[in-house]
Design a protein around this motif. Structure first.
Motif, PDB file in Angstrom:
ATOM      1  N   UNK A 191       0.818  -1.202  -0.041  1.00  0.00           N
ATOM      2  CA  UNK A 191       0.012  -0.044   0.003  1.00  0.00           C
ATOM      3  C   UNK A 191       0.721   1.346   0.137  1.00  0.00           C
ATOM      4  N   UNK A 192       0.550   2.193  -1.058  1.00  0.00           N
ATOM      5  CA  UNK A 192       1.320   3.385  -0.882  1.00  0.00           C
ATOM      6  C   UNK A 192       0.203   4.543  -1.738  1.00  0.00           C
ATOM      7  N   UNK A 193       1.023   5.749  -1.815  1.00  0.00           N
ATOM      8  CA  UNK A 193       0.394   6.650  -2.403  1.00  0.00           C
ATOM      9  C   UNK A 193       1.090   7.194  -3.883  1.00  0.00           C
ATOM     10  N   UNK A 194       0.307   7.170  -4.927  1.00  0.00           N
ATOM     11  CA  UNK A 194       0.693   7.560  -6.268  1.00  0.00           C
ATOM     12  C   UNK A 194       1.214   9.058  -6.294  1.00  0.00           C
ATOM     13  N   UNK A 195       2.782   9.265  -6.503  1.00  0.00           N
ATOM     14  CA  UNK A 195       3.224  10.572  -6.506  1.00  0.00           C
ATOM     15  C   UNK A 195       3.295  11.386  -7.594  1.00  0.00           C
ATOM     16  N   UNK A 196       3.409  10.861  -8.807  1.00  0.00           N
ATOM     17  CA  UNK A 196       3.458  11.690  -9.903  1.00  0.00           C
ATOM     18  C   UNK A 196       2.163  11.368 -10.664  1.00  0.00           C
ATOM     19  N   UNK A 197       1.325  12.296 -10.662  1.00  0.00           N
ATOM     20  CA  UNK A 197       0.007  12.462 -11.154  1.00  0.00           C
ATOM     21  C   UNK A 197       0.158  12.937 -12.806  1.00  0.00           C
ATOM     22  N   UNK A 198       0.345  12.341 -13.553  1.00  0.00           N
ATOM     23  CA  UNK A 198       0.472  12.620 -15.127  1.00  0.00           C
ATOM     24  C   UNK A 198      -0.300  11.502 -16.030  1.00  0.00           C
ATOM     25  N   UNK A 199      -0.621  12.106 -17.077  1.00  0.00           N
ATOM     26  CA  UNK A 199      -1.020  11.147 -18.383  1.00  0.00           C
ATOM     27  C   UNK A 199       0.009  11.085 -19.367  1.00  0.00           C
ATOM     28  N   UNK A 200       0.049   9.866 -19.781  1.00  0.00           N
ATOM     29  CA  UNK A 200       0.892   9.823 -20.927  1.00  0.00           C
ATOM     30  C   UNK A 200       0.314   9.359 -22.183  1.00  0.00           C
ATOM     31  N   UNK A 201       0.806  10.260 -23.156  1.00  0.00           N
ATOM     32  CA  UNK A 201       0.043  10.039 -24.372  1.00  0.00           C
ATOM     33  C   UNK A 201       0.138   8.886 -25.096  1.00  0.00           C
ATOM     34  N   UNK A 202      -0.589   8.279 -25.786  1.00  0.00           N
ATOM     35  CA  UNK A 202      -0.469   6.914 -26.277  1.00  0.00           C
ATOM     36  C   UNK A 202      -1.158   7.097 -27.631  1.00  0.00           C
ATOM     37  N   UNK A 203      -1.126   5.972 -28.498  1.00  0.00           N
ATOM     38  CA  UNK A 203      -1.664   5.947 -29.839  1.00  0.00           C
ATOM     39  C   UNK A 203      -2.252   4.804 -30.237  1.00  0.00           C
TER      40      UNK A 203
ATOM     41  N   UNK B 204      -5.701   3.387 -26.451  1.00  0.00           N
ATOM     42  CA  UNK B 204      -6.041   4.258 -25.818  1.00  0.00           C
ATOM     43  C   UNK B 204      -5.326   5.934 -26.408  1.00  0.00           C
ATOM     44  N   UNK B 205      -5.883   6.773 -26.029  1.00  0.00           N
ATOM     45  CA  UNK B 205      -5.418   8.140 -26.043  1.00  0.00           C
ATOM     46  C   UNK B 205      -4.130   8.705 -25.260  1.00  0.00           C
ATOM     47  N   UNK B 206      -4.839   8.186 -23.856  1.00  0.00           N
ATOM     48  CA  UNK B 206      -3.968   8.519 -22.829  1.00  0.00           C
ATOM     49  C   UNK B 206      -3.537   7.411 -21.813  1.00  0.00           C
ATOM     50  N   UNK B 207      -2.660   7.328 -20.988  1.00  0.00           N
ATOM     51  CA  UNK B 207      -2.508   6.196 -20.034  1.00  0.00           C
ATOM     52  C   UNK B 207      -2.586   6.907 -18.947  1.00  0.00           C
TER      53      UNK B 207
ATOM     54  N   UNK C 125      -7.952  16.595 -16.044  1.00  0.00           N
ATOM     55  CA  UNK C 125      -7.396  16.490 -17.679  1.00  0.00           C
ATOM     56  C   UNK C 125      -8.429  16.323 -18.633  1.00  0.00           C
ATOM     57  N   UNK C 126      -9.401  15.578 -18.450  1.00  0.00           N
ATOM     58  CA  UNK C 126     -10.439  15.395 -19.383  1.00  0.00           C
ATOM     59  C   UNK C 126     -11.079  16.601 -19.778  1.00  0.00           C
ATOM     60  N   UNK C 127     -11.151  17.429 -18.504  1.00  0.00           N
ATOM     61  CA  UNK C 127     -11.956  18.849 -19.090  1.00  0.00           C
ATOM     62  C   UNK C 127     -11.057  19.443 -19.734  1.00  0.00           C
ATOM     63  N   UNK C 128      -9.731  19.321 -19.824  1.00  0.00           N
ATOM     64  CA  UNK C 128      -8.879  20.341 -20.667  1.00  0.00           C
ATOM     65  C   UNK C 128      -8.734  19.944 -22.118  1.00  0.00           C
ATOM     66  N   UNK C 129      -9.267  18.513 -22.284  1.00  0.00           N
ATOM     67  CA  UNK C 129      -9.207  17.922 -23.645  1.00  0.00           C
ATOM     68  C   UNK C 129     -10.285  18.612 -24.354  1.00  0.00           C
ATOM     69  N   UNK C 130     -11.247  18.868 -23.938  1.00  0.00           N
ATOM     70  CA  UNK C 130     -12.839  19.457 -24.798  1.00  0.00           C
ATOM     71  C   UNK C 130     -13.399  18.183 -25.186  1.00  0.00           C
ATOM     72  N   UNK C 131     -14.393  18.587 -26.110  1.00  0.00           N
ATOM     73  CA  UNK C 131     -15.077  17.450 -26.840  1.00  0.00           C
ATOM     74  C   UNK C 131     -14.174  16.906 -27.994  1.00  0.00           C
ATOM     75  N   UNK C 132     -14.326  15.785 -28.147  1.00  0.00           N
ATOM     76  CA  UNK C 132     -13.431  15.083 -29.240  1.00  0.00           C
ATOM     77  C   UNK C 132     -14.417  15.052 -30.380  1.00  0.00           C
ATOM     78  N   UNK C 133     -13.516  15.740 -31.432  1.00  0.00           N
ATOM     79  CA  UNK C 133     -14.638  16.232 -32.738  1.00  0.00           C
ATOM     80  C   UNK C 133     -14.384  15.037 -33.889  1.00  0.00           C
ATOM     81  N   UNK C 134     -13.346  14.336 -33.833  1.00  0.00           N
ATOM     82  CA  UNK C 134     -12.926  13.420 -34.956  1.00  0.00           C
ATOM     83  C   UNK C 134     -13.147  12.024 -34.460  1.00  0.00           C
ATOM     84  N   UNK C 135     -13.710  11.166 -35.208  1.00  0.00           N
ATOM     85  CA  UNK C 135     -13.549   9.782 -35.026  1.00  0.00           C
ATOM     86  C   UNK C 135     -12.090   9.113 -35.302  1.00  0.00           C
ATOM     87  N   UNK C 136     -11.538   8.339 -34.725  1.00  0.00           N
ATOM     88  CA  UNK C 136     -10.205   7.761 -35.095  1.00  0.00           C
ATOM     89  C   UNK C 136     -10.333   6.064 -34.785  1.00  0.00           C
ATOM     90  N   UNK C 137      -9.317   5.496 -34.991  1.00  0.00           N
ATOM     91  CA  UNK C 137      -9.042   3.903 -34.861  1.00  0.00           C
ATOM     92  C   UNK C 137      -9.454   3.576 -33.269  1.00  0.00           C
TER      93      UNK C 137
END
Length: 358
Positions: A72-84, A87-90, A133-145
């Motif tokens: 048991x511990x705490x997650x120290x670094x809170x970041x999303x990593x771009x993925x392709x 998913x779009x994000x990890x 983080x999701x709020x900063x992305x805004x609405x996804x306007x284009x479909x993708x794979x």
């Protein structure tokens, strides 16, 4: 190697390694109360436990640690990593490590040896970050794979969320969070059937990807996981319960008779899956990548698996971004077998979209 069928077979917590501030969090208090008889061992960091992590650890205790130890511990670094890819994000991890012990798993390469489950108890902070983080992305306007409508967040990169969900409500909390995010959904792959998750009501905002491979190979390398037929059998129920149900053909292992075994698996899927599940099915196809240090470790506890995973005559070296010596099938062989399996999926599972294959 025997397959484990229930979470009670997989987890009997006798020892809890914990960072000092764990009891200050509500989630930490809940987990400690759930395992009152477990011996508690305070550590400075969930990453620095010499008897568990690092290649100085004990191979002999591999499976015991998987079953009996929780961190048991705490997650120290809170970041999303771009993925392709899937998913779009990890997302920042709500856990790390796994109670299962698949002999090809990449996580022990990074963390060393048994790597039992680490649960991060600061789930509220993780959720607050993801909401922002999701709020900063805004609405996804284009479909993708990856998805036609939503930004997709991977929450299970370093473990198996179905197992984590048996310990605490971190995964349930995240599923509930994404139900309320108008522009995002979450995803994770799993090798465990946790039927409690059928009650979570994800409202199509969670994509669960059941990892599949031919039965006999899974019995050899998918140590302490739900048998393949049970994973396939529950897919209709998960779709009915509100999940988007996908599959992950991974890792694909090349051996004599491999192609016939995949055809048999596809026949079983055709027989078991209902039309509604087939209509929303997608897959990713990922061929085996192995590692020289993991090979050495596996030789100490599961050498039989290495007979199919470590094949120097048909593999070539590929160094990772962190400098680790990985091996994968030689280019000429891989091109051929990727093409063969992709064509087989298109022929046998014409309803199943291939998100990517490599």
């Amino acid at each position: 190697m025997l397959h484990q069928k229930t979470i009670d077979d997989l987890l009997t917590i006798h020892e809890i390694y914990m960072e000092p501030d764990v009891p200050a969090y509500e989630r930490g208090q809940e987990i400690l109360a759930k395992y009152p008889d477990a011996r508690r061992i305070e550590v400075d960091s969930h990453w620095k436990i010499p008897e568990l992590f690092g290649f100085e650890g004990s191979v002999d205790d591999w499976l015991w640690n998987k079953k009996n130890v929780l961190i048991l511990g705490t997650k120290k670094g809170l970041t999303c990593r771009a993925n392709t890819r899937s998913s779009h994000w990890v997302a920042p991890s709500q856990s790390n490590g796994c109670t299962m012990s698949c002999s090809y798993c990449y996580v022990p390469r990074r963390k060393g040896y048994a790597n039992p489950i680490s649960i991060f108890v600061n789930i509220e902070q993780i959720m607050k970050y993801l909401r922002g983080h999701a709020g900063r992305q805004g609405i996804k306007t284009e479909p993708d794979a990856i998805d036609p409508e939503y930004w997709v967040y991977e929450i299970g990169e370093n473990g198996d969320c179905s197992a984590d969900a048996a310990i605490c409500d971190n995964v349930k909390n995240l599923i509930d969070l994404y139900k309320d995010l108008p522009n995002a959904k979450l995803t994770f792959a799993t090798k465990l059937v946790n039927r409690e998750m059928l009650s979570y009501d994800p409202q199509r905002k969670t994509r669960i990807r059941f990892s599949l491979m031919p039965h006999q190979m899974s019995k050899l390398v998918d140590v302490r996981t739900t048998p393949i037929s049970e994973r396939i059998a529950v897919m209709n129920e998960f779709r009915e319960a509100g999940y988007e149900v996908n599959v992950s053909f991974a890792p694909v292992i090349y051996y004599e008779g491999w192609f016939d075994d995949w055809y048999a698996l596809f026949d079983e899927m055709n027989d078991v899956l209902d039309e509604a599940t087939k209509a929303q099915l997608s897959t990713e196809i990922i061929f085996l990548t192995h590692n020289d240090r993991l090979h050495e470790v596996n030789m100490g506890w599961h050498p039989k698996a290495e007979e199919v995973l470590w094949k120097p005559d048909i593999q070539q070296v590929k160094y990772s971004q962190t400098g680790q010596k990985n091996v994968r099938y030689k280019n000429n062989i891989k091109r051929e077998i990727v093409s063969e399996l992709v064509n087989a999926v298109k022929e046998q599972l014409p309803y199943c979209q291939i998100r990517y294959a490599f």
